[in-house]
Design an enzyme around this catalytic site. Structure first.
Site: not given
Ligand code: NDP
Length: 302
Positions: A59, A103, A126
């Site tokens: 990422k 994460q 997200d």
């Protein structure tokens, strides 16, 4: 006839579409930078999960490749929930950061939902915050989770208008299955959500023009689940046991790829399907967040 169908099953190329999207993000980032704004993403990793290490590295690398500012913060497994919440609060206030990604999975002593809710909905690239999930459900502008957004882009790129199609989503997680179903509904599909309690799953899936498999079970969906010509999006990432002489097992999806090719009209491979789209959509969401923050109209068409 079967021979013909076998010959027509297409592979949907997630690498190609993700590269196109990333190139678009790169050029629009340049435009924004010329206005004095650099989109910034903060990625937080707690603990040593090896798969998570790879994901966050990819990422951050993708951000750099597209000219975005990125911040990678790694913390020890024993980080307290309070310390993590405090860190998120300071990133919420940081004007150089437009997106915050924590994460998952987090260590067991940390409440993931509480952490997600601590992220400002404006920086929740997200799309896991309840505010964004709610906005998606009622049809308002929202940050949409990257994986289902990437799946939708693959479907629209391949099929064009999805209106009236029968779609079956296998899996009902908040991260993939549920938002995927919302997106397909918004595209005027007739949507069925299947899960572990669904009775006669193959029969349900056989009605689908579009199948999205997000289960986490290696090669569960075989060719006989599929209506001839169905378009299949395989979200699963499963590592098989290593074969003799190999140190690592093969990566496979939730769909038995070769077998599905017999029946499907088109299918995404694993790897090279949904995975690269997830990362490209993260960049896209961060770019959109930076536009909104600056009060600049969000870029059209990406
Ligand atoms: P979850 O484990 O959160 O959800 C799995 C879902 O599958 C659940 O809703 C579960 O049902 C359902 N399920 C389990 N077994 C069956 C079965 N036998 N028949 C029908 N449904 C079943 O997983 P995620 O949604 O987070 O992820 C799904 C897969 O996608 C995983 O392989 C993951 O690695 C992958 N993934 C890939 C990404 C990418 O970028 N390509 C990103 C995110 C995930 P129930 O709710 O009843 O338990």
């Amino acid at each position: 006839l079967e021979y013909c169908l076998t010959m027509t099953a297409q592979r949907i190329d997630g690498n190609a579409l993700s590269q196109k999207l990333r190139a678009e993000v790169t050029s629009r980032t340049q435009v924004l930078k010329a206005k004095g704004i650099t989109p910034g993403l903060a990625v937080i990793l707690v603990g040593e999960n090896p798969a998570s290490q790879v994901y966050v590295r990819n990422k951050v690398k993708a951000c750099q490749d597209s000219g975005l500012h990125s911040l990678l913060e790694k913390y020890a497994e024993d980080m307290t929930e309070k310390a993590l919440l405090d860190r998120i609060e300071s990133l919420n206030q940081d004007p150089s950061i437009h997106g915050i990604l924590v994460q998952l999975p987090l260590p067991k002593h940390i409440d993931s939902q509480k952490v997600i809710e601590a992220i400002s909905p404006h920086k929740d690239v997200d799309g896991f915050h309840v505010v964004n999930a709610g906005r998606l459900a009622v049809g308002e502008e929202a940050f949409v989770p990257c994986t289902p957004l990437g799946c939708l882009m693959l479907l629209k790129d391949h099929m064009g208008d999805l209106s009236g199609k029968n779609a079956v989503v296998i899996g009902r997680s908040n991260i993939v299955g549920k938002p995927m179903a919302q997106l397909l509904l918004a595209e005027n599909c007739t949507v069925t959500i299947a899960h572990s309690r669904t009775q006669d799953l193959p029969d349900v899936v056989r009605r689908a023009d579009i199948v999205v498999a997000a289960v986490g079970r290696a090669e569960m969906v075989t060719g006989d689940y599929l209506k001839p010509g169905a378009v299949v999006i395989d979200v699963g990432i499963n590592r098989l046991e290593p074969e003799v002489g190999q140190s690592k097992g093969r990566l496979v999806g939730d769909v038995a790829f070769d077998d599905a090719l017999r029946q499907a009209g088109a299918i995404t491979p694993v790897p090279g399907g949904v995975g690269p789209m997830t990362i490209a959509c993260l960049l896209r969401n961060t770019l959109v967040a930076a536009h909104r923050r600056a009060g600049v109209a969000a870029p059209e068409g990406i």
